[in-house]
Design a protein around this motif. Structure first.
Motif, short mmCIF file in Angstrom:
data_model
loop_
_atom_site.label_atom_id
_atom_site.label_comp_id
_atom_site.label_asym_id
_atom_site.label_seq_id
_atom_site.Cartn_x
_atom_site.Cartn_y
_atom_site.Cartn_z
N TYR A 93 0.87 -1.24 -0.17
CA TYR A 93 0.00 0.01 -0.08
C TYR A 93 0.93 1.28 -0.08
O TYR A 93 1.96 1.20 0.55
CB TYR A 93 -0.98 -0.19 1.04
N ASN A 94 0.27 2.24 -0.34
CA ASN A 94 1.22 3.63 -0.71
C ASN A 94 0.29 4.86 -0.31
O ASN A 94 -0.87 4.72 -0.06
CB ASN A 94 1.62 3.63 -2.03
N THR A 95 0.68 5.99 -0.44
CA THR A 95 0.01 7.28 -0.16
C THR A 95 -0.50 7.73 -1.56
O THR A 95 -0.92 8.88 -1.46
CB THR A 95 1.07 8.22 0.35
N GLY A 96 -0.41 7.10 -2.53
CA GLY A 96 -0.61 7.75 -3.77
C GLY A 96 -2.17 7.37 -4.23
O GLY A 96 -3.05 7.46 -3.35
N LYS A 101 -4.09 2.76 -2.37
CA LYS A 101 -3.94 4.16 -1.82
C LYS A 101 -4.03 3.98 -0.30
O LYS A 101 -4.95 3.19 0.17
CB LYS A 101 -4.60 5.16 -2.37
N GLY A 102 -3.67 5.04 0.53
CA GLY A 102 -4.18 5.21 1.91
C GLY A 102 -3.46 4.86 2.87
O GLY A 102 -3.80 5.07 4.17
N LEU A 103 -2.03 4.62 2.59
CA LEU A 103 -1.23 3.95 3.61
C LEU A 103 -1.08 5.11 4.87
O LEU A 103 -0.79 6.12 4.43
CB LEU A 103 0.34 3.85 3.04
N GLY A 104 -0.93 4.66 6.15
CA GLY A 104 -0.77 5.49 7.17
C GLY A 104 -1.92 6.37 7.66
O GLY A 104 -3.03 6.07 7.28
N PRO A 105 -1.51 7.51 8.29
CA PRO A 105 -0.33 8.15 8.52
C PRO A 105 0.57 7.43 9.44
O PRO A 105 1.75 7.52 9.45
CB PRO A 105 -0.59 9.68 9.11
N ALA A 106 0.25 6.64 10.34
CA ALA A 106 1.09 5.90 11.25
C ALA A 106 0.67 4.12 10.68
O ALA A 106 -0.67 4.00 10.61
CB ALA A 106 0.69 5.84 12.76
N ASN A 355 -5.96 -2.05 10.03
CA ASN A 355 -5.28 -1.50 11.26
C ASN A 355 -3.70 -1.91 11.07
O ASN A 355 -3.03 -1.13 11.60
CB ASN A 355 -5.64 -2.05 12.63
N ILE A 356 -3.53 -2.71 10.21
CA ILE A 356 -2.13 -3.01 9.92
C ILE A 356 -1.34 -1.72 8.76
O ILE A 356 -0.30 -1.36 9.20
CB ILE A 356 -1.74 -4.33 9.12
N THR A 357 -2.20 -1.46 7.80
CA THR A 357 -1.81 -0.71 7.06
C THR A 357 -2.42 0.86 7.22
O THR A 357 -2.36 1.99 6.35
CB THR A 357 -2.32 -1.10 5.38
N LEU A 367 -9.11 6.64 11.63
CA LEU A 367 -7.73 6.36 11.52
C LEU A 367 -7.46 5.33 12.65
O LEU A 367 -7.96 5.65 13.73
CB LEU A 367 -6.75 7.39 11.35
N TYR A 368 -6.42 4.26 12.68
CA TYR A 368 -5.98 3.37 13.88
C TYR A 368 -4.94 4.41 14.51
O TYR A 368 -3.74 4.18 14.20
CB TYR A 368 -5.74 2.38 13.16
N THR A 369 -5.12 5.18 15.37
CA THR A 369 -4.18 6.01 15.96
C THR A 369 -4.57 6.09 17.37
O THR A 369 -5.39 5.60 17.98
CB THR A 369 -3.91 7.62 15.45
N THR A 370 -3.73 7.07 18.25
CA THR A 370 -4.25 7.36 19.67
C THR A 370 -3.95 8.79 19.79
O THR A 370 -3.42 9.52 18.92
CB THR A 370 -3.06 6.65 20.68
N ASP A 371 -4.54 9.33 20.70
CA ASP A 371 -4.59 10.75 21.25
C ASP A 371 -3.11 11.20 21.56
O ASP A 371 -2.81 12.16 21.31
CB ASP A 371 -5.42 11.02 22.17
#
Length: 595
Positions: A93-96, A101-106, A355-357, A367-371
C-alpha cells in the motif's frame, strides 16, 4: 484449482521438505503409493481424513504454493474476486492513488504478506530487531504488568492492561512528515537459551538425544515512544501471526458446537475434581453458572438506551459502529490467540487490513491512532515546519503554526471524530468492492490435502497422539453447519464462499489453555492453534517456527515447551512424549507433518 505446475511443484517439494528435527526417515514427501490410497480408508485413518478441509475446502495440491490455492467453493464470479483479493493481500500500500492508496499516516506494515510470508506463520527474528521486514509477523503486546509471582520465571505477571499511548497493535512506521509512534530501531529482541526446566524434565531424552529450547524477550526504552505522554512501567510480549489457510472453514463451525466443546471440557474438569476456572478462561466460560460468559460474545451491547433509532436489542445483539442492531445475536469469539474476534467477516482479517496498513473504508472510517501520538505530532516542530512548506498538505490549514497544530491534532486524534467535522469530509480509501474481493479471497483459502496417511509410521504417530491425550485440546474433527454466515453492512447481499455440512480436521478445540512458559503470552491464556497443513510450512514460507512467538524451531521443541512447567495444562501429555522411544517420537512428528 492448483495455480502452479504440479510437476514443478513435486520437484520443488522434494528439494525443500527435509525434517527439521528427528530422523531423516520422516521427510514428508509425496510417495508413489499415495495415489493408490488418497480418498480411501487406510489403517487408522478414515477416507475423509485425506481432506482436512472437507471436499469443498481442500486443495489436492500438497506442495509449494498450496497455501495460496482457492477452495472448490470459489466458483463463477467469485474466482475473479478471489484473485483481486489476493492482490490486495500481497501488494504494498502507498500514499498515492489507485486500489492500494491510503497508507498511514501511522502503520505497522505496507502489506499483509509482510506478516504472513507465503500465507503462513510469521518467522522468528534472530537478528535481535523488530524491523518491518518481509516475514516478520511479530506484533507486540505492550502493557502495564501486574506482579503476582505466579509465573515460572518469578519475574512479572503476564497480565495487565494495554498501554493507551500506542495502539493495541503497536505501530512502528509513519508517513512523512510524521514520526512513528515507536522508533522500531530502538526495539530489541534478546533470545535466551533454556538450561533447565522448572518441571524437572531433563533437556535430554532417555535414549541420549538432546533438544534445546530458547525464547525471546523484548525491551523498549521510554525514549523510543513519540507520544505525549510517554508510557512508563511497561512490559512487552511478542505474538507472531498464524497461518491464514482454512480460516473460512473455521467460520463455518456452528456456535452451538463450540459451546458444546466448552461444556464437555468443563464437565471433564469437574469430574476430576479440578477447579474449572483454572482450566477454562473465566472471561470465556462462566463456571459458576455453567455457561458462556458475557464477554465471550463479540458485539454484546449493554446500554440499549444509547442505540440509534430507538432500537432496543435483546441480550447479545450484535451492534455495528453506528450503534445499530445489524444481524440478531452476537457472535461467539473463536479467532486470535486471545479470542478477541468472532467471525472472519469482522476480524481477524477484516480488522487487520484496516489497522495494519491504516487504510480506511466505509465500515472502518477512523484512523487507527491514539490521542497521545496525535498530541505529540501536533507539538513537534519538525512536523509543523514540514507541513508549513507544503500548502497541498491536508494538515496545512491556514499555514500558521497554530493552525497546523490544531489541524494535526484534530485529524490524527481518534477522540475528535476525525472524519465528521470541519477539518475533513470522509472518503473511504478502500472501496467496498475491493473489500468484498478481499473477503472472498480470505474466506476462500483452502487447506492442503493430507499426505502419507497410508504410511505405517504415520499411523503409529496418530495412535500415540491419541493415547497421550493430545486430542483433548487439539480436537481432530468438526462438522460445519449450514454456514449461513454473518456479513457486514457494506458488502451485504454479496456472496462469499460457503462450506455447508463438511467434516473438517483442524486439530483444535478453539478454546484457550495455559502452557505456563517462561516469558509467556500476554494474558497467559492462548487459543489452541490448529495443526492442519503445518507440515508444509517450510515449502510455503521458508520457515517452520511454532508457538505464539516462534520460540519453537520444530515440532519436538513445540511439544517440550508444553511440559516446561508442571502447571502447564498439557504437562502430562507432553511428559508422555518425553518418555517415548526415539522411533515413536519420530512417528508423532511424521504424523504432525502429514495432516
Amino acid at each position: 484449482m492448483n495455480k502452479k505446475n504440479s510437476l514443478y511443484l513435486m520437484m520443488f517439494a522434494t528439494l525443500t521438505l527435509p525434517l527439521a528435527s528427528c530422523s531423516d526417515d520422516n521427510k514428508v514427501i509425496e510417495t508413489e503409493t499415495d495415489a493408490n490410497y488418497v480418498g480411501k480408508a487406510t489403517g487408522n485413518f478414515t477416507a475423509d481424513e485425506w481432506y482436512p478441509g472437507g471436499k469443498l475446502g481442500t486443495t489436492d495440491n500438497a506442495t509449494a504454493g498450496c497455501y495460496e490455492d482457492e477452495t472448490k467453493a470459489v466458483t463463477g464470479d467469485m474466482l475473479t474476486a478471489f484473485h483481486k483479493g489476493e492482490a490486495l493481500f500481497e501488494r504494498n500500500y502507498n500514499t498515492g492513488s489507485g486500489a492500494f492508496k491510503g497508507l498511514g499516516p501511522a502503520y505497522l506494515r505496507t502489506s499483509c504478506l509482510d506478516c504472513h510470508p507465503g500465507y503462513g506463520h510469521g518467522k522468528a527474528q534472530p537478528d535481535g530487531t523488530l524491523r518491518a521486514t518481509f516475514g516478520n509477523g511479530y506484533l507486540m503486546a505492550i502493557y502495564h504488568p501486574l506482579a503476582d509471582g505466579n509465573n515460572p520465571d518469578g519475574d512479572q505477571s503476564n497480565n495487565g492492561g494495554y498501554i493507551s499511548e500506542v495502539t493495541g497493535m503497536p505501530q512502528q512506521k509513519a508517513t512523512s512528515p510524521f514520526l512513528p509512534p515507536i522508533n522500531e530501531d530502538d526495539i530489541k529482541i534478546k533470545w535466551t537459551e533454556v538450561t533447565s526446566m522448572p518441571s524437572g524434565i531433563p533437556m535430554k531424552f532417555k535414549d541420549g538425544e538432546t533438544y534445546s529450547l530458547h525464547y525471546p524477550t523484548v525491551t523498549i526504552p521510554t525514549t523510543a515512544f513519540n507520544t505525549d505522554p510517554q508510557p512508563s512501567n511497561i512490559a512487552v510480549r511478542l505474538e507472531s501471526t498464524i497461518g491464514i489457510i482454512g480460516t473460512g472453514l473455521i467460520d463455518a463451525i456452528p456456535e452451538e458446537e463450540i459451546i458444546k466443546q466448552y461444556e464437555a471440557e468443563a464437565k471433564k474438569f469437574k469430574e476430576k475434581g479440578l477447579e474449572v476456572s483454572t482450566y477454562l478462561n473465566p472471561s470465556m466460560w462462566d463456571a459458576a453458572n455453567n455457561k458462556m460468559a458475557t464477554s465471550a460474545w463479540y458485539g454484546t451491547f449493554t446500554a440499549p438506551g444509547e442505540l440509534a433509532n430507538g432500537q432496543k436489542p435483546a441480550n447479545h445483539d450484535y451492534i455495528n459502529a453506528k450503534k445499530e442492531v445489524v444481524n440478531g445475536p452476537a457472535m461467539l469469539k473463536r479467532y486470535t490467540y486471545a479470542l478477541t474476534r468472532a467471525t472472519l467477516q469482522d476480524g481477524p482479517g477484516a480488522n487487520a487490513i484496516w489497522n495494519i496498513t491504516n487504510v480506511s473504508r466505509s465500515d472502518r472510517p477512523k484512523l487507527y491512532t491514539t490521542d497521545a501520538w496525535a498530541k505529540a505530532m501536533s507539538e513537534n516542530e519538525s512536523v509543523i515546519k514540514a507541513i508549513q512548506a507544503d500548502p497541498s498538505s491536508p494538515y496545512h490549514a491556514d499555514g500558521t503554526k497554530e493552525g497546523i497544530a490544531d489541524a494535526v491534532l484534530h485529524l490524527l486524534s481518534p477522540s475528535t471524530n476525525q472524519f465528521d467535522n470541519q477539518w475533513h469530509n470522509f472518503t473511504a480509501e478502500q472501496t467496498d468492492d475491493d473489500y468484498y474481493a478481499f473477503m472472498v479471497w480470505h474466506r476462500g483459502l483452502a487447506i492442503p490435502r493430507a499426505r502419507n496417511l497410508n504410511d505405517p509410521t504415520v499411523q503409529r504417530g496418530k495412535e500415540l497422539f491419541m493415547q497421550m491425550g493430545c486430542a483433548s485440546c487439539h480436537r481432530p474433527s468438526w462438522k460445519t453447519g449450514d454456514d449461513n454466515y454473518w456479513i457486514s453492512d457494506n458488502i451485504k447481499g454479496k456472496k462469499l464462499p460457503q462450506y455447508p455440512n463438511q467434516t473438517i480436521y483442524p486439530y483444535s478445540d478453539f478454546i484457550q489453555h495455559k502452557l505456563d512458559m517462561i516469558n509467556d503470552i500476554h494474558g497467559s491464556w492462548c487459543r489452541t492453534t490448529p495443526l492442519w497443513g503445518r507440515g508444509l510450512s517450510l515449502a510455503n514460507t521458508g520457515a517452520e517456527e511454532r508457538l505464539h512467538d516462534c520460540r519453537a524451531r520444530n515440532e519436538v521443541e513445540a511439544i517440550m515447551w508444553h511440559c516446561y512447567s508442571k502447571n502447564s495444562h498439557a504437562y502430562w501429555s507432553a511428559k508422555q512424549f518425553y518418555d517415548l522411544s526415539k522411533s515413536d517420537r519420530d512417528a508423532v512428528v511424521k504424523f504432525l507433518r502429514s495432516i
